[in-house]
Write an enzyme that holds these catalytic residues in place. Structure first.
Site, PDB file in Angstrom:
ATOM      1  N   ASP A  36      -0.479   5.048 -20.466  1.00 28.83           N
ATOM      2  CA  ASP A  36       0.699   5.127 -21.211  1.00 28.83           C
ATOM      3  C   ASP A  36       1.367   3.684 -21.451  1.00 28.83           C
ATOM      4  O   ASP A  36       1.352   2.570 -20.495  1.00 28.83           O
ATOM      5  CB  ASP A  36       1.599   5.948 -20.569  1.00 28.83           C
ATOM      6  CG  ASP A  36       1.350   7.392 -20.311  1.00 28.83           C
ATOM      7  OD1 ASP A  36       1.936   8.164 -19.634  1.00 28.83           O
ATOM      8  OD2 ASP A  36       0.499   7.712 -21.226  1.00 28.83           O
ATOM      9  N   GLU A  73      -4.987   7.536 -17.278  1.00 25.55           N
ATOM     10  CA  GLU A  73      -4.224   7.767 -16.120  1.00 25.55           C
ATOM     11  C   GLU A  73      -4.079   9.203 -15.739  1.00 25.55           C
ATOM     12  O   GLU A  73      -3.885   9.342 -14.482  1.00 25.55           O
ATOM     13  CB  GLU A  73      -2.569   7.487 -16.795  1.00 25.55           C
ATOM     14  CG  GLU A  73      -1.575   7.186 -15.755  1.00 25.55           C
ATOM     15  CD  GLU A  73      -0.057   6.683 -16.489  1.00 25.55           C
ATOM     16  OE1 GLU A  73      -0.245   6.003 -17.349  1.00 25.55           O
ATOM     17  OE2 GLU A  73       1.018   7.288 -16.032  1.00 25.55           O
ATOM     18  N   TYR A  90      -0.751  15.028  14.344  1.00 29.49           N
ATOM     19  CA  TYR A  90      -0.642  16.271  15.137  1.00 29.49           C
ATOM     20  C   TYR A  90      -1.300  16.001  16.467  1.00 29.49           C
ATOM     21  O   TYR A  90      -0.889  16.327  17.712  1.00 29.49           O
ATOM     22  CB  TYR A  90      -1.377  17.364  14.543  1.00 29.49           C
ATOM     23  CG  TYR A  90      -0.443  18.358  13.672  1.00 29.49           C
ATOM     24  CD1 TYR A  90      -0.656  18.460  12.454  1.00 29.49           C
ATOM     25  CD2 TYR A  90       0.838  18.683  14.433  1.00 29.49           C
ATOM     26  CE1 TYR A  90       0.328  19.363  11.714  1.00 29.49           C
ATOM     27  CE2 TYR A  90       1.585  19.530  13.453  1.00 29.49           C
ATOM     28  CZ  TYR A  90       1.309  19.862  12.402  1.00 29.49           C
ATOM     29  OH  TYR A  90       2.196  20.493  11.476  1.00 29.49           O
TER      30      TYR A  90
END
Lengths: 382, 691
Positions: free
Chosen positions: A262, A210, A114
């Site tokens: 996982d 995770e 911005y």
């Protein structure tokens, strides 16, 4: 609740270090700008040299065990239609950062966007049309200046949490991670030594998971207390702040890092990034990569070994299989027997398993049985 | 009554009875019943034809008299309060010219007799070939309103004018004079106040001032007509006539009320400002009055009459000519051939005589029709020089450009005038002009304007050879889009003019030029010449645009960069800015020098061989979307001082329309330095003071 306790001895050294580092960064920006001015006034083309951040310029340093950036650079001249706008944008962001540093403040990526966004005088064109134009320019500046984004006083969103047997000082506030309740300490984006200092640490290792939900399980069961460790998560692919902090802790506190992720290509990839670094941030591997990180689970063999229910199985998709193949081909996994076996096992299984699926055995199976047993047996892959 | 009692009348008449009923039909009678042959099919066309005949006469008269024409056309609606559903109305059409006037003796003949005039018998390029004459209009007016024509003419500036009211007697093919006065009222004062617009014009700039009309003629006809703008209207006719006759000035006072219509009325003339300054050389409108100013100050060349060429003769005409010759000259065929034809030398005549088996002494009277036929065949095979072409007066490149410039608001004009050529023994000359860009609509088919002997052809466009020639030209080669088998699409006006001693038409209505290979070929060649010039211009324009784009990109960012560097380093922004600007200019100049339009590298910009200076006008500043300088707002940068001068545009030659100097396409912007020292200084001076 952290006690607000500004330790007087560290503050001057912190602010000195802060000032030193900022001065260094400011100087880098100034040097870049001065060089441009010199070239321009001398009638030469102003060109910024930006190291290339592509795969072609990424090398795996076997000895150090991390991804590194090569020496290739791309020239970004002003007087080339393709790069003119980016040249201008780079200069604008340089200016913004120099202002931030001078003011001693930080800003988000969007804030920087911005600040530099406006209509180019006398035209209807904007300096930036979207943040997706702005973020890469900041990354370019990082590599060009050899300074981390945090050093440029630009931060990203906080992601990840930590609890454990460690006390840290965060911008002067003392944080006792043993007493962070159910929420945990939110890992900030900028975790440089001048912001975060390690005060006291009794933990013996770091356990990184995770997801936040898995982390909750471990926190609720006070795993960190029982096993004297630090418990962190990265909300999926861990952000730079999380990785940097982990790296600092392993480096400075000499703590081993154990990952419980996982059993799928995504989990493998997360581990890979933690361990070796990423291509897009290859220039920062020396500060973000943790080559000695260890992968505890979930492992392909666990289905049999833990006699898991069929319910834990999720079929591998086409994409998963492809991805697994790509990961297996990474230079650091290519000749790694353990990993070849692991990925091969995953592919042979034909299914993936999430950590949370261990709940099928027992609610606290993962914290009471799975992880402690593997830790004791030192059953992990490097 | 009983049908049986009466003698049953035999059906049908016998030859005698039929014979008794037959009698001569006067020409006028014939035409009275066949108005469509003359162009009086419907009220709208009738109005147009009346104006056309009168204007053509006026132009011819002025040219023959060596006077630069000034012609006023006034149409008054005599029934302005009619109901809206009534389509046609009664109009009074008046045309006033500043020609040499008409001697009193000839007034009846010229205005009151059909098929009377000097032009029909001559092989000379003239407008009159196309009309049956003003008499037909007068006759039409008489038939539809019962009112006679009014003619006011002053052949001698020092004497009074004649005022005659005339009505044609169709049976005798003769005019009847109803009133015959002398008057000083010329031009008729009444016309100067006929509408609000006319009054305003008369007081502001002058209208029908007696000083401008020392001699001249005014014709007034009342007729049943319909005034409606758009294609095929009086407006279009005048607009196009003005383009083809730039030596003439026209003022048109339309009626105060148009016919209501559902069709779109296409405004053909863009409205200009009413101020004197801007109306100087462009068509403009003041209070409803349209003014078509003069574009050039010379009359067209006087044309010579020529004898027919053997190759352009028909057998019947040949026989007639022999008969005429026999009656008047009583000479030999040998002499006949040399006297009555052009391009027949004594040798050629002798050879022809020999070929057909007569001697040089054989009298024309003794030629049998079969021999004449042999002669006719001989004409076809003999090699003969083409006919002379001084019988033609083409409009001319300069004049066409002036005409187009006047009436069409575009950014690019090109014109081409071919050499005279021959079709079937008749000389002709094709000229073409195009106008491109500017205010012309981009998404429509090109507008085609056709002329024959300076007279606009308003109807039957697709049947006309010139239209076909345009459709067959490959405009894609010049950068235009063109659907198959059609005229191109884009902001384009294409003008074609055929000048000839005898323009071949497809039908008696004379609105479309007939197809002849020689004519079509010439037309396409003329169009291709114009097209090439357009192509060159468009390429240059694209190049300029690319150059500007490139320059724009760099220059846009330079300010930002200078500012940012200033804020980081503290260096003054102005020297940085200036230096960057110079570099930007250099870069873009070099880029232009090195690359041609295909992006291939070449040594230098070779001058385009087709880029001749003739026949092209380019209007500066009319080019849309092509700023000659980068766009700047008033307060561009927040540097110390803020000034808002625009960069001065690179000096380019602006073509002055009144002088109608054809200039070449401008060279690419040259303020980018090509050599080192001098231009650099200039560029810095050009920089606006932003600091």
């Amino acid at each position: 609740m952290a006690k607000k306790n500004t330790t007087t001895d560290s503050t001057p050294s912190i602010s000195t270090r802060l000032k030193e580092r900022d001065a260094r960064t400011s100087k880098k920006i100034l040097d870049l700008a001065e060089e441009m001015v010199k070239r321009i006034l001398g009638g030469d083309d102003p060109i910024i040299q930006i190291p290339t951040r592509a795969k072609s310029n990424t090398l795996w340093n076997k000895k150090r065990g991390i991804l590194e950036m090569g020496s290739a650079t791309a020239a970004r001249p002003l007087f080339d239609l393709k790069t003119a706008k980016q040249f201008m944008q780079t200069m604008l962001h340089s200016n913004t950062i120099s202002e931030l540093i001078a003011a001693g403040k930080t800003s988000s990526l969007r804030g920087v966007f911005y600040k530099a966004k406006h209509t180019v005088a006398g035209t209807r064109e904007n300096t930036f049309d979207g943040q997706d134009e702005s973020d890469p320019i900041l990354e370019d500046l990082e590599v060009a200046l050899g300074a981390l984004r945090e050093e440029l006083h630009v931060f990203a969103e906080n992601r990840g949490s930590m609890v454990g047997n460690i006390t840290i000082v965060d911008r002067g506030d003392e944080i006792n991670c043993r007493k962070m309740g159910s929420g945990g300490y939110a890992l900030p984006s900028i975790v440089e030594p001048d912001i975060i200092q390690f005060k006291k640490c009794e933990a013996k290792f770091i356990l990184h998971v995770e997801k936040g939900t898995v982390w909750n399980r471990f926190n609720e069961d006070r795993f960190w207390e029982k096993h004297n460790c630090i418990l962190t998560h990265g909300a999926g692919q861990p952000p730079r702040g999380c990785r940097r902090l982990l790296q600092r802790m392993t480096e400075e506190l000499k703590l081993p890092l154990i990952c419980v992720l996982d059993c799928d290509p995504w989990g493998h990839y997360i581990y890979s990034v933690i361990k070796q670094g990423s291509i897009s941030l290859a220039f920062e591997s020396s500060r973000l990569a943790i080559p000695q990180a260890k992968f505890l689970g979930i492992r392909a063999k666990d289905f049999r070994e833990c006699s898991l229910d069929d319910a834990v199985k999720i079929d591998l998709t086409e994409n998963d299989i492809k991805r697994a193949g790509e990961i297996a081909a990474y230079p650091w996994f290519e000749h790694h027997k353990g990993w070849q076996r692991e990925i091969g096992g995953l592919l042979k299984n034909g299914f993936k398993m999430e950590v949370e699926s261990l709940i099928t055995k027992d609610i606290s199976y993962v914290t009471d049985t799975y992880v402690p047993e593997r830790l004791k047996a030192r059953d992990w892959i490097d | 009554m009983s049908s049986a009692a009466k003698e049953v009348k035999r059906r049908g008449s016998n030859a005698e009875e039929m014979g008794a009923r037959q009698r001569d039909i006067s020409v006028s009678e014939f035409f009275a019943k066949n108005r469509h042959l003359l162009g009086f099919d419907n009220p709208r066309k009738a109005l147009l034809t009346t104006v056309k005949e009168a204007v053509d006469n006026s132009l011819d008269a002025c040219e023959e008299g060596g006077i630069l024409p000034e012609i006023a056309v006034v149409i008054e609606d005599l029934q302005p309060d009619r109901a809206a559903t009534v389509k046609s109305s009664r109009y009074r059409v008046t045309i006033v010219d500043n020609g040499p006037g008409i001697v009193r003796k000839q007034v009846e003949n010229i205005f009151g007799r059909l098929l009377y005039g000097s032009k029909f018998h001559r092989l000379k390029m003239s407008r009159g070939q196309q009309g049956i004459g003003i008499s037909a209009a007068g006759m039409y007016g008489l038939i539809t309103t019962g009112r006679p024509m009014t003619i006011v003419t002053r052949p001698k500036a020092t004497a009074k004018a004649h005022r005659i009211e005339l009505a044609m007697n169709t049976k005798t093919n003769r005019a009847e004079v109803i009133t015959d006065d002398e008057t000083n009222d010329f031009p008729p004062e009444r016309l100067r106040a006929v509408t609000l617009g006319a009054r305003a014009l008369a007081s502001e700039k002058g209208f029908l001032d007696a000083i401008e009309f020392p001699t001249g003629t005014s014709v007034s006809i009342e007729l049943e007509g319909r005034y409606q703008r758009g294609r095929g209207s009086v407006d279009e006719f005048l607009e196009l006539t003005a383009i083809a006759n730039p030596h003439a000035k026209f003022v048109f006072v339309p009626p105060s009320r148009e016919s209501a219509t559902e069709e779109d009325d296409v405004p053909l003339v863009t409205q200009g400002a009413a101020s004197a300054a801007s109306s100087a050389k462009r068509t403009s409108e003041t209070h409803g009055v349209l003014i078509y100013p003069r574009g050039v100050e010379e009359l067209p060349r006087e044309t010579q009459e020529i004898q027919p060429h053997p190759k352009g003769i028909e057998l019947g005409i040949l026989l007639q000519m022999i008969k005429d010759y026999e009656a008047t000259e009583k000479g030999s065929l040998y002499s006949f051939l040399q006297e009555r034809f052009c391009r027949v030398s004594p040798t050629t005549a002798a050879a022809m005589c020999k070929k057909i088996g007569v001697t040089t002494r054989t009298r024309a009277a003794d030629i049998e029709p079969s021999v004449a036929e042999k002669l006719f065949k001989e004409f076809e095979v003999t090699k003969l020089a083409p006919p002379p072409t001084d019988c033609l007066a083409p409009i001319g490149v300069r004049q066409m450009l002036a005409g187009m410039l006047k009436g069409v608001r575009a950014e690019f004009y090109a014109a081409s005038s071919r050499e005279a050529a021959v079709y079937r023994g008749r000389p002709f000359q094709i000229e073409a002009a195009i106008a491109f860009g500017g205010d012309l609509p981009c998404e429509e088919s090109a507008r085609v304007i056709r002329f024959a002997n300076r007279v606009p052809l308003l109807f039957q466009q697709s049947a006309c050879s010139s239209f076909k020639a345009i459709a067959e030209t490959a405009w894609k080669n010049y950068g235009l889009q063109q659907p198959r088998g059609n005229v191109p699409t884009g902001p384009l006006v294409v003008m074609i003019h055929m000048a000839s001693v005898w323009v071949p038409f497809t039908s008696e209505s004379k609105e479309a030029i007939a197809d002849y290979d020689e004519i079509r070929k010439e037309m396409k060649l003329a169009l291709m010449e114009c097209g090439r010039k357009l192509g060159t211009y468009l390429r240059k324009r694209m190049k300029m645009k690319r150059e500007n784009d490139r320059r724009d990109v760099f220059e846009r960012y330079i300010g930002e960069i200078a500012k940012a560097l200033h804020q980081i380093t503290g260096h003054s922004p102005k020297p940085i800015y200036d230096s960057l600007l110079i570099q930007a200019r250099t870069k873009t100049a070099i880029a232009d020098v090195e690359l041609d339009e295909d992006g291939k590298v070449r040594k230098a910009i070779a001058p385009d061989p087709d880029d001749d200076d003739d026949g092209v006008i380019i209007i500066e500043g009319a080019i849309p979307n092509l700023p000659t300088q980068p766009v700047r707002t008033s307060a561009p940068m927040e540097f110390e001082e803020v000034a808002s001068t625009k960069k001065p545009a690179a000096p380019r030659k602006k073509s002055a329309p009144d002088a109608v100097n054809t200039k070449s396409a401008p060279k690419p912007k040259t303020d980018a330095p090509r050599t080192s020292a001098k231009p650099q200084k200039r560029s810095v001076a050009d920089t606006p003071s932003l600091f």
